[in-house]
Every structure is written in C-alpha cells, then in structure tokens.
Scaffold this motif. Structure first.
Motif, PDB file in Angstrom:
ATOM      1  N   VAL A   1       0.832  -1.200   0.000  1.00  0.00           N
ATOM      2  CA  VAL A   1       0.000   0.000   0.000  1.00  0.00           C
ATOM      3  C   VAL A   1       0.870   1.255   0.000  1.00  0.00           C
ATOM      4  CG1 VAL A   1      -0.315   0.149   2.513  1.00  0.00           C
ATOM      5  CG2 VAL A   1      -2.053   1.078   0.995  1.00  0.00           C
ATOM      6  N   ASN A   2       2.017   1.186   0.650  1.00  0.00           N
ATOM      7  CA  ASN A   2       2.923   2.342   0.662  1.00  0.00           C
ATOM      8  C   ASN A   2       3.448   2.645  -0.735  1.00  0.00           C
ATOM      9  OD1 ASN A   2       2.647   2.646   3.434  1.00  0.00           O
ATOM     10  ND2 ASN A   2       4.346   1.278   3.867  1.00  0.00           N
ATOM     11  N   ASP A   3       3.870   1.596  -1.452  1.00  0.00           N
ATOM     12  CA  ASP A   3       4.351   1.798  -2.826  1.00  0.00           C
ATOM     13  C   ASP A   3       3.226   2.307  -3.726  1.00  0.00           C
ATOM     14  OD1 ASP A   3       6.629  -1.062  -2.953  1.00  0.00           O
ATOM     15  OD2 ASP A   3       6.805   0.902  -1.998  1.00  0.00           O
ATOM     16  N   TYR A   4       2.018   1.806  -3.499  1.00  0.00           N
ATOM     17  CA  TYR A   4       0.859   2.261  -4.280  1.00  0.00           C
ATOM     18  C   TYR A   4       0.642   3.758  -4.058  1.00  0.00           C
ATOM     19  CZ  TYR A   4      -3.952   2.980  -5.738  1.00  0.00           C
ATOM     20  OH  TYR A   4      -5.083   3.476  -6.339  1.00  0.00           O
ATOM     21  N   ASN A   5       0.636   4.174  -2.804  1.00  0.00           N
ATOM     22  CA  ASN A   5       0.410   5.585  -2.477  1.00  0.00           C
ATOM     23  C   ASN A   5       1.513   6.475  -3.055  1.00  0.00           C
ATOM     24  OD1 ASN A   5      -1.971   5.061  -1.129  1.00  0.00           O
ATOM     25  ND2 ASN A   5      -0.970   4.850   0.860  1.00  0.00           N
ATOM     26  N   VAL A   6       2.764   6.030  -2.968  1.00  0.00           N
ATOM     27  CA  VAL A   6       3.866   6.799  -3.551  1.00  0.00           C
ATOM     28  C   VAL A   6       3.680   6.902  -5.060  1.00  0.00           C
ATOM     29  CG1 VAL A   6       6.349   6.778  -4.020  1.00  0.00           C
ATOM     30  CG2 VAL A   6       5.510   6.317  -1.705  1.00  0.00           C
ATOM     31  N   HIS A   7       3.312   5.801  -5.702  1.00  0.00           N
ATOM     32  CA  HIS A   7       3.089   5.800  -7.148  1.00  0.00           C
ATOM     33  C   HIS A   7       2.011   6.811  -7.535  1.00  0.00           C
ATOM     34  CE1 HIS A   7       2.202   4.399 -11.221  1.00  0.00           C
ATOM     35  NE2 HIS A   7       0.922   4.386 -10.855  1.00  0.00           N
ATOM     36  N   ILE A   8       0.878   6.750  -6.873  1.00  0.00           N
ATOM     37  CA  ILE A   8      -0.241   7.647  -7.198  1.00  0.00           C
ATOM     38  C   ILE A   8       0.185   9.102  -7.041  1.00  0.00           C
ATOM     39  CG2 ILE A   8      -2.543   8.409  -6.461  1.00  0.00           C
ATOM     40  CD1 ILE A   8      -2.580   5.792  -8.032  1.00  0.00           C
ATOM     41  N   ASN A   9       0.849   9.400  -5.932  1.00  0.00           N
ATOM     42  CA  ASN A   9       1.245  10.786  -5.658  1.00  0.00           C
ATOM     43  C   ASN A   9       2.334  11.288  -6.592  1.00  0.00           C
ATOM     44  OD1 ASN A   9      -0.585  11.198  -3.551  1.00  0.00           O
ATOM     45  ND2 ASN A   9       0.798  10.262  -2.074  1.00  0.00           N
ATOM     46  N   THR A  10       3.324  10.460  -6.890  1.00  0.00           N
ATOM     47  CA  THR A  10       4.446  10.934  -7.703  1.00  0.00           C
ATOM     48  C   THR A  10       4.184  10.838  -9.205  1.00  0.00           C
ATOM     49  OG1 THR A  10       5.525   8.777  -7.567  1.00  0.00           O
ATOM     50  CG2 THR A  10       6.178  10.435  -5.949  1.00  0.00           C
ATOM     51  N   ILE A  11       3.506   9.801  -9.638  1.00  0.00           N
ATOM     52  CA  ILE A  11       3.282   9.616 -11.074  1.00  0.00           C
ATOM     53  C   ILE A  11       2.049  10.363 -11.561  1.00  0.00           C
ATOM     54  CG2 ILE A  11       2.851   7.925 -12.926  1.00  0.00           C
ATOM     55  CD1 ILE A  11       5.696   7.840 -11.666  1.00  0.00           C
ATOM     56  N   HIS A  12       0.987  10.293 -10.792  1.00  0.00           N
ATOM     57  CA  HIS A  12      -0.275  10.881 -11.239  1.00  0.00           C
ATOM     58  C   HIS A  12      -0.633  12.169 -10.501  1.00  0.00           C
ATOM     59  CE1 HIS A  12      -0.798   7.332 -13.651  1.00  0.00           C
ATOM     60  NE2 HIS A  12      -0.730   6.553 -12.574  1.00  0.00           N
ATOM     61  N   GLY A  13       0.106  12.486  -9.441  1.00  0.00           N
ATOM     62  CA  GLY A  13      -0.099  13.739  -8.730  1.00  0.00           C
ATOM     63  C   GLY A  13      -1.457  13.879  -8.079  1.00  0.00           C
ATOM     64  N   THR A  14      -2.028  12.764  -7.636  1.00  0.00           N
ATOM     65  CA  THR A  14      -3.333  12.809  -6.962  1.00  0.00           C
ATOM     66  C   THR A  14      -3.229  12.173  -5.602  1.00  0.00           C
ATOM     67  OG1 THR A  14      -3.986  10.691  -7.955  1.00  0.00           O
ATOM     68  CG2 THR A  14      -4.635  12.720  -9.123  1.00  0.00           C
ATOM     69  N   GLU A  15      -4.183  12.465  -4.766  1.00  0.00           N
ATOM     70  CA  GLU A  15      -4.239  11.860  -3.435  1.00  0.00           C
ATOM     71  C   GLU A  15      -4.518  10.367  -3.569  1.00  0.00           C
ATOM     72  OE1 GLU A  15      -2.992  14.920  -1.418  1.00  0.00           O
ATOM     73  OE2 GLU A  15      -3.671  13.136  -0.354  1.00  0.00           O
ATOM     74  N   SER A  16      -3.900   9.579  -2.708  1.00  0.00           N
ATOM     75  CA  SER A  16      -4.082   8.133  -2.757  1.00  0.00           C
ATOM     76  C   SER A  16      -5.195   7.716  -1.811  1.00  0.00           C
ATOM     77  CB  SER A  16      -2.790   7.433  -2.377  1.00  0.00           C
ATOM     78  OG  SER A  16      -2.395   7.854  -1.097  1.00  0.00           O
TER      79      SER A  16
END
Length: 119
Positions: free
Chosen positions: A99-114
C-alpha cells in the motif's frame, strides 16, 4: 595469576596470547545474526543494539524470521511482505502488493491523493 580485564592467566605467555587473540589489531568478531564483522566487542555491542534491538522490545513476525524494535515497522513488514493484496492503479498498468508503494506511485506519477483501500 596475571589479570587482564576479566581474563586470568597462569603464565605471562598465556596473558600475551590472550591479548593478541582477543585484543589484537587483526581481531574480528562476527555478529552471528547477520554478515556484520566488528573489530572489537564495543562495536559489536553497538551494532547488535542498533540493528537487532537487543535490550529493547522485540517484535517478531510470525510468518518469517523478521525481527524489529518497533511495532510500526513490523506492521509495515507484514503488509509489504506477507499480505497477498494487490493494489492496481486505475490510471495505468502499475500493480503492487505494498500500500505504501501504491500511495507513492499515485502521488508521484499521477499527482493525486491516494486511497488506502484499493484491491
């Protein structure tokens, strides 16, 4: 008897041998729990305290040999390593079990809240 720290020698040769083997420049001590090698007992003690949580609360994973000094780190370990959850990004092909990697991905790649609960 000749004394040096806690060692008691019967002869001066025994004391010299002890000093060279136990306190010499080329002496190394293996950790026993990992690949760390110390040059003296003080360094080994510091390593064990910092890396293996000696004299601290120990949190042990029931699924493997992982041991940590904090409950939070154990929880992260269990989530990252042992849960068979898959977090799939809805915007691309990214998938992870963390879940941590997922949240980092969403925030850094797509720039949205996870969100904390995707599967």
């Amino acid at each position: 008897a000749l004394r040096s720290d806690q060692f008691v020698a019967k002869t001066s040769e025994d004391l010299t041998k002890h000093k060279n083997e136990s306190h010499g420049r080329n002496r190394v001590i293996n950790c026993g729990k990992c690949q760390f090698v110390a040059k003296n007992a003080v360094d080994l003690s510091k390593h064990k305290d910092e890396k293996h949580g000696r004299n601290k609360s120990k949190y042990e994973c029931k699924g493997c040999a992982f041991i940590t000094g904090t409950e939070m780190e154990l929880e992260h370990h269990i989530l990252d390593v042992h849960w068979n959850k898959q977090y799939k990004c809805e915007k691309c092909d990214f998938t992870t079990s963390s879940v941590n990697d997922y949240n980092v991905h969403i925030n850094t790649i797509h720039g949205t809240e996870s969100a904390n609960s995707h599967s």
